[in-house]
Write a protein that holds these residues in place. Sequence first.
Motif, mmCIF file in Angstrom:
data_model
loop_
_atom_site.group_PDB
_atom_site.id
_atom_site.type_symbol
_atom_site.label_atom_id
_atom_site.label_comp_id
_atom_site.label_asym_id
_atom_site.label_seq_id
_atom_site.Cartn_x
_atom_site.Cartn_y
_atom_site.Cartn_z
ATOM 1 N N LYS A 1 9.845 6.846 2.889
ATOM 2 C CA LYS A 1 10.761 7.340 1.851
ATOM 3 C C LYS A 1 11.091 8.806 2.064
ATOM 4 C CE LYS A 1 11.128 5.845 -2.166
ATOM 5 N NZ LYS A 1 11.005 5.603 -3.622
ATOM 6 N N PHE B 1 5.885 3.413 1.431
ATOM 7 C CA PHE B 1 5.101 2.212 1.182
ATOM 8 C C PHE B 1 4.977 1.396 2.465
ATOM 9 C CE2 PHE B 1 7.084 3.266 -2.873
ATOM 10 C CZ PHE B 1 5.977 3.268 -3.725
ATOM 11 N N ASP C 1 13.268 0.070 -4.603
ATOM 12 C CA ASP C 1 12.218 0.620 -5.477
ATOM 13 C C ASP C 1 11.844 -0.366 -6.572
ATOM 14 O OD1 ASP C 1 11.301 3.192 -4.696
ATOM 15 O OD2 ASP C 1 13.245 4.035 -5.220
ATOM 16 N N ILE D 1 9.579 -3.040 -5.169
ATOM 17 C CA ILE D 1 8.237 -2.517 -4.925
ATOM 18 C C ILE D 1 7.456 -2.456 -6.238
ATOM 19 C CG2 ILE D 1 6.908 -0.460 -4.305
ATOM 20 C CD1 ILE D 1 7.892 -1.825 -1.844
ATOM 21 N N GLN E 1 0.820 -1.196 0.000
ATOM 22 C CA GLN E 1 0.000 0.000 0.000
ATOM 23 C C GLN E 1 0.857 1.251 0.000
ATOM 24 O OE1 GLN E 1 -2.519 -0.310 3.470
ATOM 25 N NE2 GLN E 1 -4.095 -1.448 2.366
ATOM 26 N N SER E 2 0.320 2.309 -0.536
ATOM 27 C CA SER E 2 0.953 3.625 -0.456
ATOM 28 C C SER E 2 0.828 4.137 0.971
ATOM 29 C CB SER E 2 0.269 4.585 -1.425
ATOM 30 O OG SER E 2 0.508 5.922 -1.061
ATOM 31 N N LEU E 3 1.933 4.583 1.559
ATOM 32 C CA LEU E 3 1.901 5.101 2.920
ATOM 33 C C LEU E 3 1.067 6.375 2.991
ATOM 34 C CD1 LEU E 3 2.801 5.099 5.870
ATOM 35 C CD2 LEU E 3 4.947 6.168 5.165
ATOM 36 N N GLN E 4 1.218 7.256 1.993
ATOM 37 C CA GLN E 4 0.466 8.507 2.041
ATOM 38 C C GLN E 4 -1.034 8.275 1.916
ATOM 39 O OE1 GLN E 4 2.980 7.660 0.010
ATOM 40 N NE2 GLN E 4 2.805 8.642 -2.019
ATOM 41 N N ASP E 5 -1.441 7.269 1.118
ATOM 42 C CA ASP E 5 -2.864 6.953 1.013
ATOM 43 C C ASP E 5 -3.401 6.394 2.328
ATOM 44 O OD1 ASP E 5 -2.854 7.807 -1.583
ATOM 45 O OD2 ASP E 5 -2.861 5.794 -2.472
ATOM 46 N N GLN F 1 5.763 10.090 2.848
ATOM 47 C CA GLN F 1 5.658 9.401 1.565
ATOM 48 C C GLN F 1 6.357 8.052 1.707
ATOM 49 O OE1 GLN F 1 4.486 10.932 -1.590
ATOM 50 N NE2 GLN F 1 3.608 12.485 -0.264
ATOM 51 N N GLN G 1 4.015 -4.434 -7.069
ATOM 52 C CA GLN G 1 2.788 -3.750 -7.460
ATOM 53 C C GLN G 1 2.291 -4.223 -8.822
ATOM 54 O OE1 GLN G 1 4.301 0.300 -7.020
ATOM 55 N NE2 GLN G 1 2.941 0.612 -5.266
#
Length: 300
Positions: free
Chosen positions: A55, A95, A140, A143, A27-31, A93, A147
């Motif tokens: 990140k 993951f 990266d 990841i 998952q995106s950390l910011q989301d 920002q 994804q």
Amino acid sequence: MKKQEKEAIYEYHLHADSPGKMQFEVQSLQDGIKDHQEDMSKPHIHSFYQVIWFKSGNGKHFVDFNEYDVSENTIFFIAKNQVHAFDHNPDYQGFVIHFSEDFLVQKENDVDFFLKCSMFNNPYQIPSCCVGSGNEYKLDEYIVQMQTELKEHDKYGQEELLRLYLKAFLIQVQRRKYELEQLNKGLAPFIVDEKRTQLIHFVNLIEENYTKGLPASQYAEMLFVSLRTLSNLTLQLLNKKPSEMIHERIVLEAKRLLLHSELNVNQIADKIGFEDSSYFIRYFKKYTGQSPTSFRKSFQ
């Protein structure tokens, strides 16, 4: 993920409504922060493992009563049932990787065992690592591969491929951790030798049996070594006696329950294996300098 209330703390489960779904996600950390920041900033536990890659962004992360700095390219390793919490910074920002123990460990080979028990179940090392600027490109790549593969459906070998990407990610981070240790402490190159592996086995046995009141001698029997051999091992690698390690794990669980549950002292004593609550009170005070009630009040 689904959360269910467990006393005063939330326990999160991976795909609780879909038990047949693969126990792995990125998952995106910011989301995640955008959608669940209030819940994430409260102490909580998981029934699965979690890798948090910050990140960018600076702040604090809280793991089992300790506060750790967060800076660019810091990665945290959160074991199942480990209490942790985010701060209130909305600008991180990065993951988050979630996976179950069964997803990572298929045959319990040496590498699987070491990754599971050294990186996630080791209370004697900091639960984070800063991979540093310029060293993150390989991570990266993994990841992106994860994804991309997760977008596919019912492809042959998908779970095995994702497992390989996850292990490759963890191995790269573990290598970086060793490099930093060697630079900072002038240590010789790290070798996963028999002694270190045996120590990890001991830590893992404590995790599985600390509520049973077993003496250090019984742990030595389970490891097929003498108590003296086990004592020499823990003193050499950690400067701790085996009994100290057992006591520390019991006290840690008592602290978790005192601060993050609504159980009373008698119930906590019973939950962690004490038949006599008055003995538990003396035991806790011996190793913390406070009674359980005083410890709980000091955090209110």
